[in-house]
Each structure stands twice: as structure tokens, then as C-alpha cells.
Scaffold this active site. Structure first.
Site, PDB file in Angstrom:
ATOM      1  N   ASP A 116       1.602  -6.914   9.303  1.00 36.51           N
ATOM      2  CA  ASP A 116       3.030  -6.813   9.027  1.00 36.51           C
ATOM      3  C   ASP A 116       3.866  -6.895  10.300  1.00 36.51           C
ATOM      4  O   ASP A 116       3.622  -6.167  11.265  1.00 36.51           O
ATOM      5  CB  ASP A 116       3.314  -5.503   8.295  1.00 36.51           C
ATOM      6  CG  ASP A 116       2.563  -5.428   6.972  1.00 36.51           C
ATOM      7  OD1 ASP A 116       2.524  -6.449   6.270  1.00 36.51           O
ATOM      8  OD2 ASP A 116       2.006  -4.356   6.655  1.00 36.51           O
TER       9      ASP A 116
ATOM     10  N   ASP B  74      -2.944  -7.590  13.763  1.00 35.07           N
ATOM     11  CA  ASP B  74      -2.189  -6.788  12.825  1.00 35.07           C
ATOM     12  C   ASP B  74      -1.555  -7.767  11.830  1.00 35.07           C
ATOM     13  O   ASP B  74      -1.512  -8.981  12.072  1.00 35.07           O
ATOM     14  CB  ASP B  74      -1.130  -5.990  13.582  1.00 35.07           C
ATOM     15  CG  ASP B  74      -0.266  -5.147  12.669  1.00 35.07           C
ATOM     16  OD1 ASP B  74      -0.817  -4.473  11.788  1.00 35.07           O
ATOM     17  OD2 ASP B  74       0.965  -5.177  12.836  1.00 35.07           O
TER      18      ASP B  74
END
Length: 235
Positions: free
Chosen positions: A20, A18
Site C-alpha cells: 500500500d 510493501d
């Protein structure tokens, strides 16, 4: 004569990340919105209030991603390609580059050194994340793809399945199918901070809760998943 025992062929190794609050100690989508306010592209109070509301909805796992993408791309769609790309370059220089931490780069480098294929799998749109992937040295990006209009500029709609929640599993499977693979044929690791990514975390061989939110941290402890606190502090 004893028959030779065939050595199993190692599965291709995937290192999935991922973006953020996982590789970056911020939310690039939210920060892009704040950046457009500083540019004067949006009215601060109204846009800031809606941007914050969408961000909180994402954290709570109830974001309507189609509504959000229409909102988040409105300013750049109105300004056109040249202005939007110039603003993005400034955003990369002033917001993203200072947030890229040595710990994140070292983690990516370790996986590359092991021969892993590194893939960024993010719910943030491709316009914001493609240069971030390049800055991180990540070749493969699975992001929210943006549909284009007759003039080959963004329409405000999403193209295909958005890479969010269960959509990350779907998009990863599509990406693997294009390469003649399935998730079961790989040895996969996924790093994420968010409860939204639970569907993919549950599908990989090695889930790693990275800078996890409270709910994901609790699940990781319950299931004995590794917990990685990659950043000591936020910018």
C-alpha cells in the site's frame, strides 16, 4: 602449481515490496472498508469514522493490529464465504485494477528479469491481498494471516505473527527458514513508503524509500538511502 582461487557463490537475490502506497497509490485495506460501505454492508458514518481512525493510527505507528483485523473482517465474516469472495472480485475489478500503474509493473518486471525472487510483504490481511499479488504477477506473499474457526471461515483473529513493523522481519525470517536460508545469506532489496517498515528497511542490504511519508523521507535523506517516487499522481 598455483592453487585455483574459488569464486564466491552469488547470494540469492530478494526483491521485497510493501504494497500500500508503495506498489499501489492507495491503501487496499482502507479502500476495502470503504468498498463495504458502498455495498451497504456497514453503516457509513460509524464505520467510516472508525476506519479513518484506524488508518490514522497506522500512519502514526500506533495501530493495534489485532483490534483492527477484528474490525476490518467483521463484515465479510458475517456475510460468509460466497458473498465475501464475490465482493472481493468486484473490489479487484473496480478499485484495484484501475490503481495498478505501469511504473509498478515495470519495476517488478525489472527485478524478475534480473533473476530476483520477488516477495510482497504487507501488513494488510491475506483475504484482501492474495488476489492483488496475483494481479501484480507476484508469486510469493507474506501478509497478515487470518485464523479460521471450526467451519473453516475467518474467526476475526490473527494466525501467528502479524506482518507489521518488527513482525515483517520475523515473518520474512520464517519464510526464508522454510527455504533453508537466512537473510544474511541473501542479497536483499526492500521498497517501502512507511515509517512502520523501518525495522525491515534497516535489515536489508538495499533499502529504498518508495513514495515515502515525511518521516521516512527524512530518514532516507539522512542515511543516504535511495528515494523512489514511483507515482506522479494519485488516482
Amino acid at each position: 602449481m598455483t592453487a585455483a582461487i574459488a569464486t564466491p557463490t552469488p547470494r540469492p537475490r530478494l526483491a521485497l515490496f510493501d504494497l500500500d502506497h508503495t506498489l499501489l497509490p492507495l491503501d487496499s485495506d482502507y479502500e476495502w472498508g470503504e468498498f463495504t460501505i458502498r455495498l451497504g454492508w456497514c453503516e457509513r458514518e460509524a464505520f467510516g469514522r472508525r476506519n479513518q481512525a484506524f488508518f490514522e493510527a497506522y500512519q502514526a505507528g500506533r495501530l493495534d493490529v489485532h483490534d483492527y483485523v477484528r474490525f476490518a473482517t467483521e463484515a465479510l465474516r458475517q456475510r460468509g464465504r460466497a458473498a465475501a469472495e464475490a465482493a472481493r472480485a468486484q473490489f479487484m475489478q473496480t478499485v484495484i485494477a484501475p490503481a495498478i500503474r505501469p511504473a509498478a509493473l515495470a519495476l517488478l518486471a525489472r527485478h524478475r528479469a534480473q533473476g530476483d525472487t520477488v516477495v510482497l510483504v504487507t501488513a494488510t490481511n491475506e483475504f484482501v491481498t492474495r488476489p492483488i499479488a496475483q494481479a501484480l504477477g507476484v508469486e510469493h506473499l507474506i501478509a497478515v494471516e487470518l485464523a479460521r474457526d471450526a467451519e473453516d471461515w475467518y474467526s476475526g483473529e490473527i494466525l501467528g505473527v502479524p506482518s507489521m513493523r518488527e513482525g515483517k522481519v520475523v515473518r520474512l525470517q520464517q519464510w526464508l527458514q522454510e527455504r533453508g536460508l537466512s537473510l544474511a545469506q541473501t542479497e536483499s532489496t526492500f521498497y517501502s513508503d512507511s515509517i512502520n517498515d523501518l525495522p525491515l528497511l534497516e535489515r536489508v542490504d538495499h533499502p529504498v524509500a518508495t513514495n515515502p511519508d515525511e518521516r521516512l523521507r527524512a530518514i532516507a535523506r539522512e542515511r543516504h538511502w535511495p528515494i523512489l517516487d514511483l507515482f506522479d499522481e494519485t488516482p
